[in-house]
Write a protein that holds these residues in place. Structure first.
Motif, PDB file in Angstrom:
ATOM      1  N   ALA A   1       0.837  -1.207   0.000  1.00 43.94           N
ATOM      2  CA  ALA A   1       0.000   0.000   0.000  1.00 43.94           C
ATOM      3  C   ALA A   1       0.869   1.253   0.000  1.00 43.94           C
ATOM      4  N   GLU A   2       1.944   1.244   0.781  1.00 44.06           N
ATOM      5  CA  GLU A   2       2.846   2.394   0.827  1.00 44.06           C
ATOM      6  C   GLU A   2       3.467   2.663  -0.542  1.00 44.06           C
ATOM      7  N   LEU A   3       3.805   1.596  -1.264  1.00 41.95           N
ATOM      8  CA  LEU A   3       4.491   1.736  -2.540  1.00 41.95           C
ATOM      9  C   LEU A   3       3.534   1.835  -3.724  1.00 41.95           C
ATOM     10  N   LYS A   4       2.218   1.876  -3.471  1.00 43.95           N
ATOM     11  CA  LYS A   4       1.207   1.985  -4.524  1.00 43.95           C
ATOM     12  C   LYS A   4       1.270   0.805  -5.496  1.00 43.95           C
ATOM     13  N   LEU A   5       1.532  -0.378  -4.973  1.00 40.01           N
ATOM     14  CA  LEU A   5       1.635  -1.568  -5.807  1.00 40.01           C
ATOM     15  C   LEU A   5       0.471  -2.529  -5.615  1.00 40.01           C
ATOM     16  N   LEU A   6      -0.496  -2.163  -4.782  1.00 38.05           N
ATOM     17  CA  LEU A   6      -1.560  -3.111  -4.450  1.00 38.05           C
ATOM     18  C   LEU A   6      -2.374  -3.531  -5.657  1.00 38.05           C
ATOM     19  N   THR A   7      -2.663  -2.591  -6.532  1.00 43.00           N
ATOM     20  CA  THR A   7      -3.561  -2.885  -7.647  1.00 43.00           C
ATOM     21  C   THR A   7      -2.800  -3.288  -8.899  1.00 43.00           C
ATOM     22  N   THR A   8      -1.493  -3.457  -8.787  1.00 46.22           N
ATOM     23  CA  THR A   8      -0.718  -3.951  -9.919  1.00 46.22           C
ATOM     24  C   THR A   8      -0.749  -5.475  -9.936  1.00 46.22           C
ATOM     25  N   ASP A   9      -0.374  -6.047 -11.071  1.00 47.96           N
ATOM     26  CA  ASP A   9      -0.291  -7.509 -11.163  1.00 47.96           C
ATOM     27  C   ASP A   9       0.696  -8.056 -10.147  1.00 47.96           C
ATOM     28  N   LEU A  10       1.792  -7.337  -9.953  1.00 49.75           N
ATOM     29  CA  LEU A  10       2.799  -7.765  -8.981  1.00 49.75           C
ATOM     30  C   LEU A  10       2.222  -7.801  -7.573  1.00 49.75           C
ATOM     31  N   GLY A  11       1.476  -6.766  -7.205  1.00 50.25           N
ATOM     32  CA  GLY A  11       0.876  -6.719  -5.877  1.00 50.25           C
ATOM     33  C   GLY A  11      -0.119  -7.829  -5.648  1.00 50.25           C
ATOM     34  N   ARG A  12      -0.959  -8.101  -6.643  1.00 46.67           N
ATOM     35  CA  ARG A  12      -1.936  -9.177  -6.494  1.00 46.67           C
ATOM     36  C   ARG A  12      -1.252 -10.531  -6.360  1.00 46.67           C
ATOM     37  N   MET A  13      -0.172 -10.741  -7.133  1.00 45.81           N
ATOM     38  CA  MET A  13       0.562 -11.997  -7.047  1.00 45.81           C
ATOM     39  C   MET A  13       1.195 -12.156  -5.672  1.00 45.81           C
ATOM     40  N   ALA A  14       1.806 -11.072  -5.166  1.00 50.63           N
ATOM     41  CA  ALA A  14       2.452 -11.139  -3.851  1.00 50.63           C
ATOM     42  C   ALA A  14       1.446 -11.407  -2.744  1.00 50.63           C
ATOM     43  N   MET A  15       0.275 -10.771  -2.803  1.00 49.12           N
ATOM     44  CA  MET A  15      -0.730 -10.964  -1.766  1.00 49.12           C
ATOM     45  C   MET A  15      -1.274 -12.389  -1.771  1.00 49.12           C
ATOM     46  N   SER A  16      -1.508 -12.949  -2.965  1.00 48.71           N
ATOM     47  CA  SER A  16      -2.034 -14.305  -3.041  1.00 48.71           C
ATOM     48  C   SER A  16      -1.027 -15.312  -2.514  1.00 48.71           C
TER      49      SER A  16
ATOM     50  N   SER B   1      -5.185   4.309   1.001  1.00 50.98           N
ATOM     51  CA  SER B   1      -3.800   4.744   1.126  1.00 50.98           C
ATOM     52  C   SER B   1      -3.683   5.665   2.326  1.00 50.98           C
ATOM     53  N   ASP B   2      -2.431   5.974   2.686  1.00 50.38           N
ATOM     54  CA  ASP B   2      -2.206   6.983   3.714  1.00 50.38           C
ATOM     55  C   ASP B   2      -2.727   8.330   3.221  1.00 50.38           C
ATOM     56  N   LEU B   3      -3.224   9.139   4.128  1.00 51.06           N
ATOM     57  CA  LEU B   3      -3.742  10.448   3.726  1.00 51.06           C
ATOM     58  C   LEU B   3      -2.639  11.330   3.153  1.00 51.06           C
ATOM     59  N   ASP B   4      -1.389  11.072   3.548  1.00 43.67           N
ATOM     60  CA  ASP B   4      -0.286  11.872   3.025  1.00 43.67           C
ATOM     61  C   ASP B   4      -0.017  11.587   1.552  1.00 43.67           C
ATOM     62  N   THR B   5      -0.409  10.412   1.072  1.00 46.04           N
ATOM     63  CA  THR B   5      -0.089  10.034  -0.310  1.00 46.04           C
ATOM     64  C   THR B   5      -1.317   9.663  -1.135  1.00 46.04           C
ATOM     65  N   ILE B   6      -2.507   9.782  -0.567  1.00 49.04           N
ATOM     66  CA  ILE B   6      -3.695   9.343  -1.305  1.00 49.04           C
ATOM     67  C   ILE B   6      -3.971  10.244  -2.510  1.00 49.04           C
ATOM     68  N   HIS B   7      -3.430  11.462  -2.503  1.00 46.56           N
ATOM     69  CA  HIS B   7      -3.621  12.330  -3.672  1.00 46.56           C
ATOM     70  C   HIS B   7      -2.965  11.732  -4.911  1.00 46.56           C
ATOM     71  N   ARG B   8      -1.909  10.903  -4.718  1.00 48.81           N
ATOM     72  CA  ARG B   8      -1.274  10.271  -5.861  1.00 48.81           C
ATOM     73  C   ARG B   8      -2.233   9.279  -6.526  1.00 48.81           C
ATOM     74  N   ASP B   9      -3.032   8.584  -5.718  1.00 52.98           N
ATOM     75  CA  ASP B   9      -4.011   7.654  -6.286  1.00 52.98           C
ATOM     76  C   ASP B   9      -5.023   8.408  -7.142  1.00 52.98           C
ATOM     77  N   VAL B  10      -5.479   9.556  -6.641  1.00 54.49           N
ATOM     78  CA  VAL B  10      -6.462  10.346  -7.397  1.00 54.49           C
ATOM     79  C   VAL B  10      -5.848  10.855  -8.698  1.00 54.49           C
ATOM     80  N   ILE B  11      -4.624  11.382  -8.617  1.00 58.57           N
ATOM     81  CA  ILE B  11      -3.980  11.956  -9.795  1.00 58.57           C
ATOM     82  C   ILE B  11      -3.676  10.879 -10.836  1.00 58.57           C
ATOM     83  N   ASP B  12      -3.140   9.743 -10.377  1.00 60.39           N
ATOM     84  CA  ASP B  12      -2.832   8.663 -11.321  1.00 60.39           C
ATOM     85  C   ASP B  12      -4.105   8.091 -11.943  1.00 60.39           C
ATOM     86  N   SER B  13      -5.172   7.996 -11.152  1.00 55.65           N
ATOM     87  CA  SER B  13      -6.435   7.499 -11.692  1.00 55.65           C
ATOM     88  C   SER B  13      -7.019   8.471 -12.716  1.00 55.65           C
TER      89      SER B  13
END
Length: 799
Positions: free
Chosen positions: A182-197, A545-557
């Motif tokens: 979550a900190e590295l913004k990798l949760l919704t990537t293929d890599l993040g899903r593979m690591a979590m599973s 995400s953390d409130l300090d970095t959640i703006h990156r999710d909005v901007i990237d989306s």
């Protein structure tokens, strides 16, 4: 004589409470005040370290492990005065009891949030990676155990020590990994899903292996160990067959919308303690009983959420850190001395990294994962955490590990977790697809181009206003409006936040709120109903995400969805008396960052309940909109939005133009006149009188205020963020000179306000990284989803 010897060897037990310092008694000689001091000290130290480590983006477990070591004999504990006053040997029984009680309920929470069905759906690639990530380090751990038994752990029982070492090296900390992703913004990537599973499978396997290690570590024969394992298996079966129906009955008696009865909460917590007692009696540690009870609690309905809400904050905030400190008090780095001991530490770290990273990388390459992703996955899977400390503490209590081997293993866990974030940041940058991105403002593009809106909200209170605003903005006679509704959720250190993370899906996350499932369903149903009743296409997402970095999710989306405008909620919430109360400075900072860095236009929505507390159907929309026009780029963007609203048959728009009282260039003035003339032509085209144009000779502050106050009966105000006019309040905030007045207590109205800032690369320097001239791939993921949406498929992805 014997009595004297007994008195010297067995000190008197600590009494619970003292009579106070005025009675001549030292509170530190009594169990309760000493425990209070210890808890307060632990919280201050661990939270302070967590704050200091935030710039390094380290998970809080690192701070808690380091805090425990610093409070132990490795640092502050070197002072015998500190150690004997704050953590005296006679208090350790109380401290360990509190720590294990906190751990017991924390493992109950882990069981509550374990999604067994998700583990069953694990893909073949993730399963292969998980098995390799367990087996290879387990074998290397067994090999390492021979070297340690020959040097620092000479008297340890062979079979238990082999299993404990194998388990300690093969563990992946699932919650810690989720936090890092979550900190590295990798949760919704293929890599993040593979690591979590893969980590979820690893987590279950680690608990099974740990139960085996505990059974083997008893003092009895192999027959006794086998009896322990069989009894433990019988306990699991009994809980599934006998206890699960009882818990399901209590869950059924706790319907949605009604408070859960206190007797059910109390009974469940008592069952957790009883299960812990049974498994401790069996000989496999009390935490297993609590974990199994958590697994069998029904997850449907509010019952599980209320249990988490009741237990979570107290356990995670106060009692669980005691477990880390209890581990730190047993960790004495000074016992690692000499070349042989330090060499063993290096050997353990190398074997832990080599087994986990090497096994994961090789298997990832075999299943055709690219090299960089495979290496990153290896480092992610090498994350340790709480389960590692549980294994080591049980091994220490069972006399399988001595002080030196325990310190070596704790430092190994600390090192492998600490290096994960910086190494992953250094070697892996997720590739974001470059898409054609031409329409970055509302007034750009041809009349038939689609308008894409990324609308964000914090709570379900914002949803009706948001939907009513979008419905009134959909326009007619041109292509449909597409709405991406993004729920902004703070990722906290609470375990329930990790559950939100576990539900990550493609293109953001589906709606899921662990503490309030009924609200989650309300959100999904609201968007489904809106899409069926309106011509607007809707796709709900969640950014966690953390409130300090959640703006990156909005901007990237916004960039990924090619949005023309981002609608953000105001950082203040409307109260019942009509005033606004701030949600916090963090929410204010989110809006300011997005205004500064967004790759498109931005609107701030001040919600005063547009249309009431329910979404209005398209045929029943009846709103009056006031557009305040002074001039400038922001006002022209706001006018373009209001013009689109004027196309809706149920929306009446009034343009109130005031003269700017600040000088403008000839180009700006000409652009303003062209925008107003275009709106006037729209007025002439509408025959029912729902669109009106009023030109006011308002130049001074008093005249502008009089104009605005005369429009107070409208439902919505649309204004530009930075018009060329003097501020109407003393200290305007990010809403600008006019918008700040519209939300101030001086202006009495029930109208919602939309403040719009036009995208401008000159004032959005951070947005220049989005290259509008970049060539897109042949077919992007976004294009495929748009085809699905256009084909009539449901664009709402419920849980």
């Amino acid at each position: 004589m014997a009595a004297a010897v007994t008195a010297q060897s067995c000190p008197a037990p600590m009494k619970a409470t003292s009579q106070g310092a005025f009675q001549g008694e030292n509170p530190l000689d009594y169990a309760l005040p000493l425990a209070i001091l210890q808890i307060c000290l632990v919280v201050v130290v661990t939270r302070g370290l967590a704050y200091l480590l935030r710039p390094l983006r380290q998970p809080r477990v690192i701070a808690e492990i380091i805090g425990g070591i610093l409070l132990g004999p490795s640092a502050l504990g070197r002072s015998s005065k500190f150690l004997h006053n704050v953590f005296p040997p006679k208090s350790m029984t109380v401290l360990d009891t509190l720590a294990n009680l906190g751990l017991l309920f924390f493992l109950f929470l882990v069981g509550l949030e374990l999604d067994i069905s998700a583990i069953r759906r694990t893909g073949k690639k993730a399963l292969a990676i998980a098995l390799a990530g367990i087996s290879v380090p387990f074998v290397l751990g067994i090999g390492t155990s021979f070297a340690m038994r020959a040097t620092v752990v000479k008297g340890a029982p062979q079979a238990p020590f082999l299993v404990f070492m194998g388990v300690a090296l093969s563990i992946t900390a699932f919650p810690v990994l989720a936090r890092i992703l979550a900190e590295l913004k990798l949760l919704t990537t293929d890599l993040g899903r593979m690591a979590m599973s893969a980590a979820a499978v690893n987590d279950v396997a680690a608990w099974i292996l740990l139960a085996l290690a505990i059974a083997l570590s008893g003092d009895g024969s192999a027959i006794v160990s086998l009896w322990v394992l069989l009894t433990a298996a019988g306990f699991v079966i009994a809980v599934s067959l006998l206890l699960r129906p009882l818990l399901a009955w209590m869950a059924r008696r706790s319907p949605e919308g009604e408070p859960v009865k206190e007797v059910y909460i109390c009974a469940t917590l008592a069952i957790v303690l009883a299960a812990g007692f049974v498994t401790d009696t069996i000989g496999i540690h009390a935490l297993f009983g609590a974990f199994i009870v958590g697994v069998v609690v029904p997850k449907d309905g509010p019952f599980a959420g209320v249990l988490i809400e009741k237990v979570e904050d107290l356990i995670s905030g106060l009692f669980l850190p005691l477990y880390f400190v209890s581990s730190g008090l047993k960790t004495n780095v000074a016992t690692i001395r000499g070349a042989k001991s330090w060499g063993l530490l290096v050997l353990v770290i190398v074997n832990a990294c080599l087994g986990k990273i090497g096994g994961t990388v090789i298997t990832s390459l075999i299943v055709k994962i690219p090299v960089r992703e495979a290496v990153t996955l290896g480092f992610l899977m090498n994350t340790k955490g709480l389960v590692e400390l549980i294994v080591l503490n049980i091994g220490k209590d069972r006399k399988v590990l001595n002080d030196e081997s325990f310190a070596i293993m704790v430092l190994m866990a600390l090192f492998t977790t600490f290096i994960t974030t910086p190494i992953v940041m250094a070697i892996y940058k997720p590739a974001r697809p470059t898409v054609p991105y031409k329409r970055r403002t509302v007034d750009s593009g041809d009349a038939d181009s689609e308008l894409r809106v990324l609308a964000c909200f914090h709570t379900n209170r914002n949803i009706p206003t948001l939907l009513n605003l979008v419905e009134s903005s959909r326009g007619i006679g041109r292509s449909r409006l597409s709405m991406y509704a993004m729920h902004l959720v703070e990722l906290s250190e609470r375990s329930s936040a990790i559950t939100l993370v576990q539900r990550a899906r493609r293109n953001g996350m589906p709606f899921f709120n662990n503490n309030d499932g009924d609200k989650s369903e309300q959100m999904v149903v609201a968007f489904e109903a809106f899409q069926q009743l309106s011509a607007v296409r809707v796709r709900p997402m969640t950014a966690i995400s953390d409130l300090d970095t959640i703006h990156r999710d909005v901007i990237d989306s916004a960039s990924a969805k090619r949005a023309a405008i981002v609608v953000m909620p105001y950082h203040k919430m409307l109260q019942h008396d009509g005033s606004f109360q701030s949600l916090g400075s963090e929410y204010h900072a989110i809006n300011k960052r997005i205004l500064r860095e967004a790759p498109c236009s931005v609107a701030i929505l001040v919600d005063r309940g547009l249309g009431g507390h329910a979404q209005v159907s398209a045929r029943n929309v009846s709103f009056s909109v006031a557009m305040l026009f002074f001039g400038g780029a922001d006002d022209r963007e706001a006018l373009a939005y209001a013009t689109r609203m004027a196309e809706h048959p149920g929306v009446a728009v009034t343009l109130a133009r005031s003269r700017p009282n600040r000088p403008q260039s000839e180009e700006e003035s000409a652009a303003d006149e062209a925008a107003v003339e275009a709106f006037k032509s729209k007025v002439g085209a509408v025959k029912d009188g729902s669109v009106r144009f009023e030109e006011r000779e308002a130049c001074t502050k008093e005249e502008v205020l009089e104009t605005i106050n005369s429009l107070s009966m409208f439902n919505v105000f649309v204004v530009g963020r930075m018009p060329p006019t003097a501020p109407l309040v003393e200290k305007p905030d990010e809403l600008g000179p006019v918008g700040s007045y519209l939300v101030s207590p001086e202006f009495k109205t029930s109208a919602s306000v939309l403040i719009i800032k036009r995208y401008d690369p000159a004032t959005n320097p951070a947005s220049k990284r989005f290259d509008p001239k970049a060539r897109p791939p042949v077919a992007t993921e976004e294009d495929e989803l748009d085809v699905e949406m256009g084909a009539g498929a449901s664009s709402v992805y419920p849980v």
